[in-house]
Scaffold this motif. Structure first.
Motif, PDB file in Angstrom:
ATOM      1  N   PHE A 128       0.819  -1.222   0.000  1.00  0.00           N
ATOM      2  CA  PHE A 128       0.000   0.000   0.000  1.00  0.00           C
ATOM      3  C   PHE A 128       0.854   1.274   0.000  1.00  0.00           C
ATOM      4  CE2 PHE A 128      -2.458  -3.402   2.047  1.00  0.00           C
ATOM      5  CZ  PHE A 128      -3.433  -3.527   1.075  1.00  0.00           C
ATOM      6  N   ARG A 129       1.985   1.216   0.677  1.00  0.00           N
ATOM      7  CA  ARG A 129       2.866   2.404   0.694  1.00  0.00           C
ATOM      8  C   ARG A 129       3.461   2.652  -0.685  1.00  0.00           C
ATOM      9  NH1 ARG A 129       4.249   4.646   5.709  1.00  0.00           N
ATOM     10  NH2 ARG A 129       5.766   6.039   4.763  1.00  0.00           N
ATOM     11  N   ASN A 130       3.902   1.580  -1.340  1.00  0.00           N
ATOM     12  CA  ASN A 130       4.472   1.762  -2.676  1.00  0.00           C
ATOM     13  C   ASN A 130       3.405   2.281  -3.649  1.00  0.00           C
ATOM     14  OD1 ASN A 130       7.053   1.065  -1.977  1.00  0.00           O
ATOM     15  ND2 ASN A 130       6.822  -1.092  -2.536  1.00  0.00           N
ATOM     16  N   ALA A 131       2.168   1.786  -3.479  1.00  0.00           N
ATOM     17  CA  ALA A 131       1.076   2.275  -4.338  1.00  0.00           C
ATOM     18  C   ALA A 131       0.851   3.770  -4.083  1.00  0.00           C
ATOM     19  CB  ALA A 131      -0.197   1.482  -4.066  1.00  0.00           C
ATOM     20  N   ALA A 132       0.930   4.160  -2.815  1.00  0.00           N
ATOM     21  CA  ALA A 132       0.760   5.585  -2.475  1.00  0.00           C
ATOM     22  C   ALA A 132       1.883   6.409  -3.096  1.00  0.00           C
ATOM     23  CB  ALA A 132       0.743   5.753  -0.956  1.00  0.00           C
ATOM     24  N   LEU A 133       3.128   5.917  -2.954  1.00  0.00           N
ATOM     25  CA  LEU A 133       4.290   6.622  -3.523  1.00  0.00           C
ATOM     26  C   LEU A 133       4.130   6.802  -5.031  1.00  0.00           C
ATOM     27  CD1 LEU A 133       7.240   4.803  -1.694  1.00  0.00           C
ATOM     28  CD2 LEU A 133       6.873   7.271  -1.707  1.00  0.00           C
ATOM     29  N   CYS A 134       3.768   5.711  -5.706  1.00  0.00           N
ATOM     30  CA  CYS A 134       3.694   5.720  -7.165  1.00  0.00           C
ATOM     31  C   CYS A 134       2.609   6.694  -7.645  1.00  0.00           C
ATOM     32  CB  CYS A 134       3.423   4.293  -7.652  1.00  0.00           C
ATOM     33  SG  CYS A 134       3.782   4.057  -9.376  1.00  0.00           S
ATOM     34  N   ASN A 135       1.468   6.639  -6.990  1.00  0.00           N
ATOM     35  CA  ASN A 135       0.382   7.552  -7.379  1.00  0.00           C
ATOM     36  C   ASN A 135       0.725   9.005  -7.064  1.00  0.00           C
ATOM     37  OD1 ASN A 135      -2.118   6.057  -8.436  1.00  0.00           O
ATOM     38  ND2 ASN A 135      -1.394   4.770  -6.763  1.00  0.00           N
ATOM     39  N   PHE A 136       1.392   9.213  -5.940  1.00  0.00           N
ATOM     40  CA  PHE A 136       1.779  10.573  -5.539  1.00  0.00           C
ATOM     41  C   PHE A 136       2.762  11.156  -6.563  1.00  0.00           C
ATOM     42  CE2 PHE A 136       3.777  13.355  -2.035  1.00  0.00           C
ATOM     43  CZ  PHE A 136       2.763  14.298  -2.135  1.00  0.00           C
ATOM     44  N   ILE A 137       3.754  10.331  -6.963  1.00  0.00           N
ATOM     45  CA  ILE A 137       4.738  10.817  -7.951  1.00  0.00           C
ATOM     46  C   ILE A 137       4.040  11.080  -9.286  1.00  0.00           C
ATOM     47  CG2 ILE A 137       6.916  10.294  -9.147  1.00  0.00           C
ATOM     48  CD1 ILE A 137       7.549   8.343  -6.812  1.00  0.00           C
ATOM     49  N   LYS A 138       3.077  10.220  -9.612  1.00  0.00           N
ATOM     50  CA  LYS A 138       2.339  10.429 -10.880  1.00  0.00           C
ATOM     51  C   LYS A 138       1.614  11.767 -10.851  1.00  0.00           C
ATOM     52  CE  LYS A 138      -0.435   8.340 -14.431  1.00  0.00           C
ATOM     53  NZ  LYS A 138       0.481   8.355 -15.577  1.00  0.00           N
ATOM     54  N   SER A 139       1.122  12.165  -9.676  1.00  0.00           N
ATOM     55  CA  SER A 139       0.394  13.443  -9.592  1.00  0.00           C
ATOM     56  C   SER A 139       1.310  14.625  -9.933  1.00  0.00           C
ATOM     57  CB  SER A 139      -0.244  13.616  -8.209  1.00  0.00           C
ATOM     58  OG  SER A 139       0.734  14.002  -7.251  1.00  0.00           O
ATOM     59  N   PHE A 140       2.622  14.437  -9.812  1.00  0.00           N
ATOM     60  CA  PHE A 140       3.578  15.490 -10.197  1.00  0.00           C
ATOM     61  C   PHE A 140       4.055  15.311 -11.648  1.00  0.00           C
ATOM     62  CE2 PHE A 140       4.132  15.362  -5.557  1.00  0.00           C
ATOM     63  CZ  PHE A 140       4.061  16.713  -5.245  1.00  0.00           C
ATOM     64  N   GLY A 141       3.626  14.241 -12.289  1.00  0.00           N
ATOM     65  CA  GLY A 141       3.994  14.008 -13.694  1.00  0.00           C
ATOM     66  C   GLY A 141       5.300  13.245 -13.868  1.00  0.00           C
ATOM     67  N   ASN A 142       5.885  12.723 -12.761  1.00  0.00           N
ATOM     68  CA  ASN A 142       7.177  12.037 -12.886  1.00  0.00           C
ATOM     69  C   ASN A 142       7.031  10.516 -13.004  1.00  0.00           C
ATOM     70  OD1 ASN A 142       9.946  11.944 -13.176  1.00  0.00           O
ATOM     71  ND2 ASN A 142      10.373  11.997 -10.975  1.00  0.00           N
ATOM     72  N   ILE A 143       5.793  10.039 -13.117  1.00  0.00           N
ATOM     73  CA  ILE A 143       5.501   8.650 -13.534  1.00  0.00           C
ATOM     74  C   ILE A 143       4.633   8.816 -14.780  1.00  0.00           C
ATOM     75  CG2 ILE A 143       4.125   6.571 -12.981  1.00  0.00           C
ATOM     76  CD1 ILE A 143       6.595   6.454 -11.291  1.00  0.00           C
TER      77      ILE A 143
END
Ligand code: DON
Length: 306
Positions: free
Chosen positions: A164-179
């Motif tokens: 769940f933490r990695n999913a949070a990290l990945c989605n959070f980074i995507k919100s900045f456009g870096n995923i």
């Protein structure tokens, strides 16, 4: 030289094995908790191919975050210095799965070895290959000269179910456009990359090019340039142990990388690669016996990069 290392390794191994082994096996990925906590192995490989192996060195283990170094090398080889537009090279001083700095850093992870950084590099890998999962495995098999290296599907699934933490990290980074890709695809590839299994000697072989100016020791194939190799080793030195990186550098004095499977790999440029595996982790998520072994080893050999 070989004999000298052999005696030192034997004596430290026996000393540590006789001592208490505090800490706990990683259980947040449930599948990792099934490992026998008393397994203990060491391999040292010289650049001429000679090796010294001790303990349960034939047993494969989950290399987990150690894989992030190989992931970085593969993508660095492909896209060169452009990689640093997406990930920084500063120690984070925070746990491996921390979210806190991403907000103020606008989604640029502090370094490639925290989970946030490795997720971004996994995302780049997806854009580089039609089948990134097979391409990464091929890269690792080539480095180890072994076609038997594989992912563990049960460990991958176990991590994905509980990540769940990695999913949070990945989605959070995507919100900045870096995923750029679908977070589910990035998380699957990242978890797979962490699930690679190897024994201590295989891990030494995989990392030998980093002790050899970027060239594979078996066939002298150039994997990274000398400058790139220096940079990867420098990042291991400063960021390889998360918020215990300073401590490892202080006590051991070699570039290295740990994983929550209990493995630690460290290297002496121009001389050797050493891997220690013992699954019980200290509170910072690094192998208790691995840290101890390497501290005693560089103290006894009186060799470090400093
Ligand atoms: O993302 C995770 O939590 C794991 N796949 C890797 C963590 C890890 O090995 C951190 N290491 N010390």
């Amino acid at each position: 030289m070989n004999h000298h290392y052999q005696n030192i390794i034997a004596s430290i191994f026996d000393q540590i094995k006789a001592e208490e082994n505090p800490g706990a096996v990683a259980a947040y990925i449930p599948e990792l908790a099934h490992v026998d906590p008393n397994l203990f192995a060491v391999s040292l490989k010289l650049l001429d191919g000679q090796s010294i192996d001790y303990g349960n060195h034939n047993t494969g283990f989950s290399i987990q975050s150690i894989s992030k170094v190989l992931l970085l090398c593969m993508v660095y080889k492909e896209i060169g210095e452009k990689i640093w537009e997406r990930v920084d090279v500063e120690p984070s001083g925070n746990p491996f799965n921390s979210l806190v700095q991403l907000e103020s850093d606008n989604g640029i992870p502090r370094n490639p070895f925290i989970n946030a950084g490795a997720l971004v590099i996994s995302d780049i890998l997806i854009d580089l290959y039609d089948d990134p999962s097979t391409a990464f495995l091929d890269f690792v098999r080539d480095l180890t000269d072994s076609v038997s290296i594989n992912y563990s599907d049960v460990v991958t699934e176990s991590e994905l179910k509980n990540g769940f933490r990695n999913a949070a990290l990945c989605n959070f980074i995507k919100s900045f456009g870096n995923i750029k890709n679908n977070p589910d695809d990035v998380l699957r590839l990242y978890s797979q990359i962490c699930s690679v299994e190897m024994n201590c000697l295989e891990l030494c072989t995989a990392f030998s090019f980093l002790a050899n100016g970027g060239k594979k020791t078996s066939d002298q194939k150039q994997i990274l340039t000398k400058s790139q190799t220096k940079r990867v080793n420098a990042i291991m030195q400063t960021c390889g142990f998360y918020d215990e990186s300073g401590e490892f550098s202080f006590r051991v004095g070699l570039p290295g990388k740990s994983g929550v499977g209990g493995g630690i790999v460290a290297l002496f440029p121009g001389r050797y690669v050493i891997t220690v595996w013992s699954p019980k982790l200290n509170p910072k998520g690094n192998s208790y016996r691995g840290m101890k072994f390497l501290e005693l080893f560089t103290t006894a050999t009186e060799e470090s990069i400093f």
